[in-house]
Write a protein that holds these residues in place. Structure first.
Motif, PDB file in Angstrom:
ATOM      1  N   GLY A 196       0.721  -1.040   0.047  1.00 51.77           N
ATOM      2  CA  GLY A 196      -0.006   0.153  -0.033  1.00 51.77           C
ATOM      3  C   GLY A 196       0.804   1.296  -0.028  1.00 51.77           C
ATOM      4  N   CYS A 197       1.869   1.307   0.984  1.00 47.39           N
ATOM      5  CA  CYS A 197       2.578   2.413   1.025  1.00 47.39           C
ATOM      6  C   CYS A 197       3.521   2.646  -0.411  1.00 47.39           C
ATOM      7  CB  CYS A 197       3.691   2.497   2.164  1.00 47.39           C
ATOM      8  SG  CYS A 197       2.656   2.751   3.637  1.00 47.39           S
ATOM      9  N   GLY A 198       4.086   1.653  -0.836  1.00 44.64           N
ATOM     10  CA  GLY A 198       4.770   1.524  -2.046  1.00 44.64           C
ATOM     11  C   GLY A 198       3.949   2.235  -3.331  1.00 44.64           C
ATOM     12  N   SER A 199       2.693   1.749  -3.257  1.00 42.45           N
ATOM     13  CA  SER A 199       2.087   2.151  -4.349  1.00 42.45           C
ATOM     14  C   SER A 199       1.559   3.473  -4.338  1.00 42.45           C
ATOM     15  CB  SER A 199       0.632   1.367  -4.535  1.00 42.45           C
ATOM     16  OG  SER A 199       0.012   1.417  -3.586  1.00 42.45           O
ATOM     17  N   GLY A 200       1.382   4.171  -3.227  1.00 44.59           N
ATOM     18  CA  GLY A 200       1.143   5.443  -2.783  1.00 44.59           C
ATOM     19  C   GLY A 200       2.044   6.383  -3.340  1.00 44.59           C
ATOM     20  N   ILE A 208      -5.812  -7.194  -4.831  1.00 46.37           N
ATOM     21  CA  ILE A 208      -5.225  -6.601  -6.212  1.00 46.37           C
ATOM     22  C   ILE A 208      -6.057  -6.337  -7.111  1.00 46.37           C
ATOM     23  CG2 ILE A 208      -3.412  -7.381  -7.914  1.00 46.37           C
ATOM     24  CD1 ILE A 208      -2.061  -7.366  -5.189  1.00 46.37           C
ATOM     25  N   ILE A 209      -7.004  -6.653  -7.426  1.00 45.90           N
ATOM     26  CA  ILE A 209      -8.251  -6.451  -8.475  1.00 45.90           C
ATOM     27  C   ILE A 209      -8.559  -4.912  -7.906  1.00 45.90           C
ATOM     28  CG2 ILE A 209     -10.523  -6.539  -9.225  1.00 45.90           C
ATOM     29  CD1 ILE A 209      -9.809  -9.671  -9.315  1.00 45.90           C
ATOM     30  N   ALA A 210      -9.105  -4.790  -6.617  1.00 49.70           N
ATOM     31  CA  ALA A 210      -9.320  -3.497  -6.004  1.00 49.70           C
ATOM     32  C   ALA A 210      -8.385  -2.479  -6.362  1.00 49.70           C
ATOM     33  CB  ALA A 210      -9.747  -3.685  -4.600  1.00 49.70           C
ATOM     34  N   TRP A 211      -6.991  -2.550  -5.999  1.00 47.01           N
ATOM     35  CA  TRP A 211      -5.836  -1.901  -6.186  1.00 47.01           C
ATOM     36  C   TRP A 211      -6.032  -1.612  -7.728  1.00 47.01           C
ATOM     37  CZ3 TRP A 211      -1.674  -2.183  -9.500  1.00 47.01           C
ATOM     38  CH2 TRP A 211      -0.979  -1.364  -9.341  1.00 47.01           C
ATOM     39  N   ALA A 215      -8.382   4.206 -12.133  1.00 45.44           N
ATOM     40  CA  ALA A 215      -9.234   5.481 -11.892  1.00 45.44           C
ATOM     41  C   ALA A 215      -8.502   6.730 -11.542  1.00 45.44           C
ATOM     42  CB  ALA A 215     -10.320   5.165 -10.768  1.00 45.44           C
ATOM     43  N   VAL A 216      -7.286   6.580 -10.945  1.00 49.13           N
ATOM     44  CA  VAL A 216      -6.520   7.761 -10.599  1.00 49.13           C
ATOM     45  C   VAL A 216      -5.770   7.949 -11.837  1.00 49.13           C
ATOM     46  CG1 VAL A 216      -4.619   8.691  -9.287  1.00 49.13           C
ATOM     47  CG2 VAL A 216      -6.605   7.573  -7.945  1.00 49.13           C
ATOM     48  N   LEU A 217      -4.848   7.031 -12.412  1.00 44.75           N
ATOM     49  CA  LEU A 217      -3.924   7.621 -13.468  1.00 44.75           C
ATOM     50  C   LEU A 217      -4.714   7.909 -14.843  1.00 44.75           C
ATOM     51  CD1 LEU A 217      -1.743   6.349 -11.606  1.00 44.75           C
ATOM     52  CD2 LEU A 217      -0.775   5.324 -13.249  1.00 44.75           C
ATOM     53  N   VAL A 218      -5.716   7.308 -15.117  1.00 48.10           N
ATOM     54  CA  VAL A 218      -6.279   7.819 -16.296  1.00 48.10           C
ATOM     55  C   VAL A 218      -6.520   9.207 -16.440  1.00 48.10           C
ATOM     56  CG1 VAL A 218      -8.082   7.369 -18.090  1.00 48.10           C
ATOM     57  CG2 VAL A 218      -6.577   5.503 -17.201  1.00 48.10           C
ATOM     58  N   PRO A 219      -7.475   9.603 -15.635  1.00 46.96           N
ATOM     59  CA  PRO A 219      -7.972  11.114 -15.554  1.00 46.96           C
ATOM     60  C   PRO A 219      -6.844  12.097 -15.033  1.00 46.96           C
ATOM     61  CG  PRO A 219      -9.246   9.896 -14.055  1.00 46.96           C
ATOM     62  CD  PRO A 219      -8.351   8.856 -14.796  1.00 46.96           C
ATOM     63  N   GLY A 220      -5.878  11.389 -14.419  1.00 47.81           N
ATOM     64  CA  GLY A 220      -4.835  12.204 -13.821  1.00 47.81           C
ATOM     65  C   GLY A 220      -3.714  12.484 -14.975  1.00 47.81           C
ATOM     66  N   TRP A 276      -3.078  14.261  -7.371  1.00 47.20           N
ATOM     67  CA  TRP A 276      -2.105  13.328  -7.167  1.00 47.20           C
ATOM     68  C   TRP A 276      -1.884  12.745  -5.760  1.00 47.20           C
ATOM     69  CZ3 TRP A 276      -1.401  10.662 -11.278  1.00 47.20           C
ATOM     70  CH2 TRP A 276      -1.502  11.154 -12.306  1.00 47.20           C
ATOM     71  N   VAL A 277      -1.898  13.669  -4.756  1.00 42.17           N
ATOM     72  CA  VAL A 277      -1.891  13.355  -3.336  1.00 42.17           C
ATOM     73  C   VAL A 277      -3.079  12.447  -2.932  1.00 42.17           C
ATOM     74  CG1 VAL A 277      -1.803  14.120  -0.904  1.00 42.17           C
ATOM     75  CG2 VAL A 277      -0.282  15.207  -2.624  1.00 42.17           C
ATOM     76  N   ALA A 278      -4.107  12.887  -3.170  1.00 39.82           N
ATOM     77  CA  ALA A 278      -5.544  12.302  -3.125  1.00 39.82           C
ATOM     78  C   ALA A 278      -5.529  10.906  -3.643  1.00 39.82           C
ATOM     79  CB  ALA A 278      -6.720  13.029  -3.371  1.00 39.82           C
ATOM     80  N   GLY A 279      -5.095  10.881  -5.073  1.00 37.92           N
ATOM     81  CA  GLY A 279      -4.867   9.698  -5.655  1.00 37.92           C
ATOM     82  C   GLY A 279      -3.848   8.511  -5.138  1.00 37.92           C
ATOM     83  N   ALA A 280      -2.805   9.269  -4.499  1.00 36.66           N
ATOM     84  CA  ALA A 280      -1.827   8.563  -3.773  1.00 36.66           C
ATOM     85  C   ALA A 280      -2.630   7.537  -2.635  1.00 36.66           C
ATOM     86  CB  ALA A 280      -0.502   8.975  -3.329  1.00 36.66           C
ATOM     87  N   VAL A 281      -3.208   8.346  -1.885  1.00 36.25           N
ATOM     88  CA  VAL A 281      -3.897   7.742  -0.420  1.00 36.25           C
ATOM     89  C   VAL A 281      -4.895   6.880  -1.088  1.00 36.25           C
ATOM     90  CG1 VAL A 281      -5.449   8.447   1.297  1.00 36.25           C
ATOM     91  CG2 VAL A 281      -3.328   9.866   0.744  1.00 36.25           C
ATOM     92  N   LEU A 282      -5.675   7.084  -2.159  1.00 38.01           N
ATOM     93  CA  LEU A 282      -6.664   6.252  -2.499  1.00 38.01           C
ATOM     94  C   LEU A 282      -6.191   4.946  -2.925  1.00 38.01           C
ATOM     95  CD1 LEU A 282      -9.733   5.971  -2.980  1.00 38.01           C
ATOM     96  CD2 LEU A 282      -9.257   7.029  -5.294  1.00 38.01           C
TER      97      LEU A 282
END
Length: 141
Positions: free
Chosen positions: A40-44, A95-98, A104-109, A120-126
């Protein structure tokens, strides 16, 4: 009468062994709590690097970082001796949820929010939530 006594003792011994094994599995699954929190932390951190560092640096650094995280976690997971019943389904669901949140964060981002720190901060937390929630849920089992 003596057959009933032996059967009762065998049943008690089998029950004690089952409880011992259950306790061993529960204690031995603590590795998965660490795995999920690191994931989780690494993906953020990866999402922050992708969104906030200029290109091509963001892509390059986040890719190297993510490969190191996933590679290290894969080796770590492969070396563990115990996985509880239903572990594969639970892990696949996380993993599917992730993956869905990551998309959902990267495409619109990348389309509409390039360089917008709040996105990007909100997306990283999500994106970090599945790992953090998964670690918390596993710790409570």
């Amino acid at each position: 009468m003596s057959e009933q006594v032996y059967a009762s003792e065998d049943a008690a011994a089998a029950l004690a062994r089952a409880q011992e094994l259950s306790s061993t599995v529960r204690a031995s699954m603590k590795w998965y709590v660490r795995y999920q929190v690191i994931y989780g932390c690494g993906s953020g951190v990866m999402v922050l690097a992708l969104g906030l560092l200029g290109q091509p640096y963001g892509m390059a650094l986040s890719s190297i970082f993510w490969c190191a995280i996933v590679g290290g976690l894969s080796v770590y997971a492969a070396r563990q001796r115990v996985a509880r019943r239903g572990f594969g389904r639970w892990h696949a669901g996380l993993i599917i949820a992730w993956g869905l949140l990551y998309s959902a964060v990267l495409v619109p981002g990348f389309i509409w929010f390039q360089g917008v720190t709040a996105w990007w901060v909100a997306g990283a937390v999500l994106v970090a939530l599945p790992g953090l929630i998964g670690g918390y849920a596993e710790a409570r089992r």
